[in-house]
Scaffold this active site. Structure first.
Site, short mmCIF file in Angstrom:
data_model
loop_
_atom_site.label_atom_id
_atom_site.label_comp_id
_atom_site.label_asym_id
_atom_site.label_seq_id
_atom_site.Cartn_x
_atom_site.Cartn_y
_atom_site.Cartn_z
N GLU A 173 0.66 -1.09 0.34
CA GLU A 173 -0.14 -0.18 -0.03
C GLU A 173 0.70 1.15 0.31
O GLU A 173 1.06 1.99 1.43
CB GLU A 173 -0.98 -0.33 0.84
CG GLU A 173 -1.77 -1.42 1.08
CD GLU A 173 -3.14 -1.40 1.71
OE1 GLU A 173 -2.97 -0.77 3.47
OE2 GLU A 173 -3.78 -2.06 1.62
N GLU A 206 -4.33 -9.13 -1.57
CA GLU A 206 -4.73 -8.57 0.32
C GLU A 206 -6.30 -8.24 -0.33
O GLU A 206 -6.98 -7.38 -0.73
CB GLU A 206 -4.07 -6.94 0.52
CG GLU A 206 -5.19 -7.71 2.42
CD GLU A 206 -3.23 -6.30 2.90
OE1 GLU A 206 -2.33 -6.32 2.47
OE2 GLU A 206 -4.14 -5.24 4.05
#
Length: 485
Positions: free
Chosen positions: A233, A336
């Site tokens: 991220e 994810e």
């Protein structure tokens, strides 16, 4: 004589080519003599990956507009299937270690055994700590710019043993890839592993070398590492371990440091995954990193998550398709996803499972080759998590009773992972009603796998149509089916 010889040579060449072509088309998919085994998971029933029907095909040349249909065209195939799995984090490993031997074996079978469980073949793990660790840590002493103190001793207590057991439970083969959440604090602009910050230029090479030390250390433990992603991220400033990379920063780090260092250290065959963040900005990231040939040559593909809904909108599945259309030679992997904001009252909330089914069908239909859930196991609090970011997992362990709690998400994932096998080819599939979602894969053994999800509150009767052959199937409200034929 020369003319006759040339003609004979041409005929022979044509004959060989025709034979090769016929050989490649020798066994086109056919429904002839086949039955359709139906497996169902449905809300408000006891059906969980349960075999509910065995059907046969009959002629249906032209359905009418009142007949609900799913159309499967085996002549049109797309990406090869790489697999489905989940992340083995410190949290998962710590919870696993507290289980009885019997329950440990149950969990391993539930995820990794193809007969007793749902046949996972992917593992994502972390390069040192993430939020799903009991505390922040790295593999070196703080300030060790030469990486002389590098050691994975921390992981030998819980994480490495669980990964080894998972690989063994899967029959000895597993695709394992790893992701860092943050460089050590001294390498960052904010001098903190948490709350964002950026990697300081003077540590670009040190950090690139850190990845190679991790890969080599894990492989020395007997855990083959298939690949790594650059950063988890990279556009999020989180309260936990995080580090920000703009698209240009990630491009240049991979191009000038990570890619060349992996190659120099004899790890050039390891895959590098870019982005590893939500679908919202993935097109922009792809445009920057894939448009640079020197960076792109090191990058296997793009990883993505499903949390773009934090802003209040719907999942942006179409962005996955846009990247696939623009860069068809790059791979896409879901890396994810989990249901956020843990609440034990919602263990059996059906919408959580449906979120998985919806995402998996759309992501595969948009070109995704692999799909990785987040934690495989968490406790009755949705942790441990050192910053209180408690979430759901498909299976939870109650540390007070020692029991395992299976959520709808586990079964929804299983409708894909249990039946679709490595290197299966996705097959063209379309539905005639928006209440249904569907995707299909053709396994190498010739079995077609079609997954059908009923998003509505009504029972639906539909026709599974392959060419002019069809079989009529009933799907219960808010349910998912896998058809094997």
């Amino acid at each position: 004589m020369k003319k006759i010889t040339t003609t004979a040579l041409l005929l022979a060449t044509f004959f060989v080519f025709a034979q090769q072509k016929n050989k490649s088309q020798a066994h086109p998919f056919s429904t002839k003599g086949k039955t359709v085994a139906v497996y169902t998971t449905a809300e408000s029933t006891n059906l969980r990956l349960s075999k509910t029907d065995n059907l046969t095909f009959s002629e249906l040349a032209q359905p009418n507009e009142r007949q609900i249909c799913i159309f499967v065209n085996p002549d049109k195939t797309f990406q090869s299937f790489m697999g489905i799995g989940g992340a083995i984090t410190d949290a998962s490993a710590e919870v696993f270690a507290k289980l009885s031997n019997e329950k440990q074996q149950e969990l391993l079978d539930a995820y990794y055994n193809t007969e007793k469980g749902i046949g996972y073949n992917l593992i994502r793990t972390t390069i040192h700590s993430s939020d799903f660790s009991s505390a922040s840590y790295t593999y070196i002493d703080e300030g060790d710019t030469a990486l002389k103190t590098f050691s994975i001793e921390h992981d030998r207590k819980y994480r490495i043993p669980l990964i080894k057991k998972a690989i063994a439970a899967a029959g000895g083969k597993m695709i394992v890839y790893a992701t860092p959440w943050s460089p050590p604090a001294f390498m960052k602009s904010n001098k903190d592993m948490l709350k964002g910050g950026t990697l300081l230029p003077e540590y670009f090479q040190t950090w690139a070398t850190y990845y190679t030390k991790f890969v080599k250390a894990y492989e020395k433990e007997g855990i083959p590492i298939w690949g790594i992603s650059t950063e988890n991220e990279p556009m999020a400033v989180q309260t936990w371990e995080s580090c920000v990379y703009t698209a240009e920063a990630e491009r240049d780090f991979v191009k000038n440091y990570l890619g060349p260092t992996m190659k120099k250290e004899g790890l050039g065959d390891k895959k590098i995954i870019a982005w590893d963040h939500n679908r919202d900005l993935m097109v922009q990231r792809a445009n920057i990193v894939f448009s640079d040939p020197e960076a792109s040559k090191y990058i296997w593909g793009m990883g993505f998550h499903w949390y773009e809904t934090w802003a209040g909108g719907e999942p942006m599945f179409e962005n996955v398709a846009r990247v696939h259309e623009a860069y068809p030679n790059k791979n896409l992997m879901f890396t994810e996803g989990c249901v956020e904001k843990f609440d034990s009252k919602n263990y059996q909330l059906w919408a959580n499972g449906e979120r998985y089914g919806t995402s998996m069908i759309h992501d595969f239909n948009n070109g995704t080759v692999g799909w990785t859930d987040w934690n495989i196991l968490l406790d009755e609090n949705g942790g441990p998590n050192h910053v209180g970011n408690f979430c759901f997992a498909p299976i939870h362990a109650d540390s007070k009773t020692g029991e395992l709690i299976y959520t709808p998400s586990y079964y929804y994932i299983g409708h894909f992972s249990k039946f679709i096998h490595l290197e299966a080819k996705r097959v063209s599939t379309a539905v005639s009603r928006s209440s249904l979602l569907s995707t299909s894969f053709l396994n190498k053994d010739g079995k077609m796998i079609t997954v059908v999800m009923n998003q509505s509150d009504a029972t639906v009767i539909y026709n599974l149509c392959v060419g002019t052959q069809a079989t009529q199937i009933t799907i219960l409200p808010n349910s998912i089916q896998t058809l094997v034929y």
